[in-house]
Enzyme design. Structure first.
Site, PDB file in Angstrom:
ATOM      1  N   GLY A  13      83.820 -54.698 -27.884  1.00 57.31           N
ATOM      2  CA  GLY A  13      83.195 -54.119 -29.275  1.00 57.31           C
ATOM      3  C   GLY A  13      84.171 -53.182 -30.008  1.00 57.31           C
ATOM      4  N   MET A  91      79.057 -64.114 -27.339  1.00 61.44           N
ATOM      5  CA  MET A  91      79.586 -65.154 -26.959  1.00 61.44           C
ATOM      6  C   MET A  91      78.525 -66.142 -26.421  1.00 61.44           C
ATOM      7  SD  MET A  91      82.515 -64.585 -27.721  1.00 61.44           S
ATOM      8  CE  MET A  91      83.712 -65.357 -27.294  1.00 61.44           C
ATOM      9  N   LEU A  94      73.373 -69.356 -30.629  1.00 61.42           N
ATOM     10  CA  LEU A  94      71.934 -68.838 -30.956  1.00 61.42           C
ATOM     11  C   LEU A  94      71.449 -70.049 -31.597  1.00 61.42           C
ATOM     12  CD1 LEU A  94      72.516 -65.496 -32.868  1.00 61.42           C
ATOM     13  CD2 LEU A  94      71.809 -65.809 -30.630  1.00 61.42           C
ATOM     14  N   HIS A 110      84.713 -64.511 -36.811  1.00 54.61           N
ATOM     15  CA  HIS A 110      85.311 -65.285 -35.843  1.00 54.61           C
ATOM     16  C   HIS A 110      86.768 -65.354 -36.177  1.00 54.61           C
ATOM     17  CE1 HIS A 110      86.154 -68.699 -33.172  1.00 54.61           C
ATOM     18  NE2 HIS A 110      86.587 -69.414 -34.141  1.00 54.61           N
ATOM     19  N   ASP A 151      80.331 -71.327 -35.136  1.00 54.91           N
ATOM     20  CA  ASP A 151      81.294 -70.745 -35.933  1.00 54.91           C
ATOM     21  C   ASP A 151      81.739 -71.384 -37.167  1.00 54.91           C
ATOM     22  OD1 ASP A 151      82.043 -68.458 -34.039  1.00 54.91           O
ATOM     23  OD2 ASP A 151      83.302 -70.036 -32.851  1.00 54.91           O
ATOM     24  N   GLU A 180      90.641 -58.385 -38.057  1.00 54.05           N
ATOM     25  CA  GLU A 180      89.491 -58.520 -38.177  1.00 54.05           C
ATOM     26  C   GLU A 180      88.683 -57.174 -38.380  1.00 54.05           C
ATOM     27  OE1 GLU A 180      88.369 -61.128 -34.942  1.00 54.05           O
ATOM     28  OE2 GLU A 180      88.768 -59.789 -33.386  1.00 54.05           O
TER      29      GLU A 180
HETATM   30  C1  GAR Z   1      86.703 -60.814 -31.594  1.00 51.70           C
HETATM   31  O1  GAR Z   1      88.080 -61.358 -31.658  1.00 51.70           O
HETATM   32  C2  GAR Z   1      85.807 -61.919 -32.173  1.00 51.70           C
HETATM   33  O2  GAR Z   1      86.243 -62.280 -33.453  1.00 51.70           O
HETATM   34  C3  GAR Z   1      85.638 -62.841 -31.105  1.00 51.70           C
HETATM   35  O3  GAR Z   1      85.517 -62.095 -30.032  1.00 51.70           O
HETATM   36  C4  GAR Z   1      86.262 -60.875 -30.147  1.00 51.70           C
HETATM   37  C5  GAR Z   1      85.368 -59.638 -29.970  1.00 51.70           C
HETATM   38  O4  GAR Z   1      86.166 -58.498 -29.779  1.00 51.70           O
HETATM   39  N1  GAR Z   1      84.576 -63.612 -31.452  1.00 51.70           N
HETATM   40  C6  GAR Z   1      84.591 -65.113 -31.437  1.00 51.70           C
HETATM   41  O5  GAR Z   1      85.636 -65.622 -30.713  1.00 51.70           O
HETATM   42  C7  GAR Z   1      83.282 -65.761 -31.655  1.00 51.70           C
HETATM   43  N2  GAR Z   1      83.399 -67.232 -31.870  1.00 51.70           N
HETATM   44  P1  GAR Z   1      85.617 -57.208 -29.711  1.00 51.70           P
HETATM   45  O6  GAR Z   1      84.483 -57.203 -28.767  1.00 51.70           O
HETATM   46  O7  GAR Z   1      86.643 -56.101 -29.341  1.00 51.70           O
HETATM   47  O8  GAR Z   1      84.821 -56.815 -31.129  1.00 51.70           O
END
Ligand code: GAR
Length: 197
Positions: A13, A91, A94, A110, A151, A180
């Site tokens: 998160g 993860m 949907l 992503h 994605d 991000e």
């Molecule tokens: C992030 O890097 C997000 O981009 C990735 O999961 C991580 C969550 O980090 N999402 C994916 O890979 C979706 N395919 P966080 O829980 O610290 O926000």
């Protein structure tokens, strides 16, 4: 009007935290009205609770079909009356049984550029491509989720992240995560409008 956001998160998160910090500092005109996780131990839920935001653990049940879980998730989400549903480290794929209830308002983050490294371990796969064929950049994208593509969907914002010759997975992950956190806030601001000054 302040946009209402529901966040779906399966893990740490840190991106949810970036949104909460931007909202608290007044740089993002939105309210996170609920956080839902499929993993009861997700740190994202604790971050929500710490911020005084309703946190809901909604794990899939042993015999539950994906479409049934998604319908249940859609109903919980709708209960928060969101303007946008933001997937940050969500993860689970949907299905339309969720998406058809929240058409045009589901947004995904992503850690790769459009069309590159969909699915899990995107940063690790970018580093492997660097080592194998000299890929010298990866990136981050925020996009709408119109259907069950992985994605994939209309792009809202992207940013490139350079891969350095001496990068390790840890150093590249750190650079991508920093990118991000900034891009997600920028993309959501694009959707909800700038705060009044
Ligand atoms: C992030 O890097 C997000 O981009 C990735 O999961 C991580 C969550 O980090 N999402 C994916 O890979 C979706 N395919 P966080 O829980 O610290 O926000």
């Amino acid at each position: 009007m302040t946009a209402r956001i529901v966040v779906l998160a399966s893990g740490n998160g840190s991106n949810l935290q970036a949104l909460l910090d931007a909202i608290r500092s007044g740089s993002l005109n939105a309210e996170v009205v609920g956080v839902i996780s499929d993993r009861p131990t997700a740190r994202a839920l604790a971050r929500a609770t710490d911020a005084g935001i309703p946190a809901v653990a909604l794990p899939i049940e042993a015999s539950e079909a994906r479409a049934d879980y998604d319908a249940r998730l859609a109903q919980f989400t709708a209960g928060f009356a969101p303007d946008f549903v933001v997937l940050v480290g969500w993860m689970r794929l949907l299905t339309m049984s969720f998406l058809s209830h929240h058409s045009q308002r589901v947004v995904n983050l992503h850690p790769a550029l459009p069309g590159e490294f969909p699915g899990t371990h995107a940063i690790e796969r970018a580093l492997q491509a660097h080592q194998r064929v000299g890929l010298d950049r990866t990136g981050v994208m925020v996009h709408f989720v119109p259907d069950e593509g992985v994605d994939d969907g209309p792009v809202i914002a992207t940013v490139e992240v350079p891969i350095q010759p001496d990068d390790t997975l840890a150093s590249l992950e750190q650079r991508v995560h920093a990118a991000e956190h900034a891009l997600l806030v920028q993309a959501i601001r694009q959707l909800v409008g700038s705060p009044a000054v």
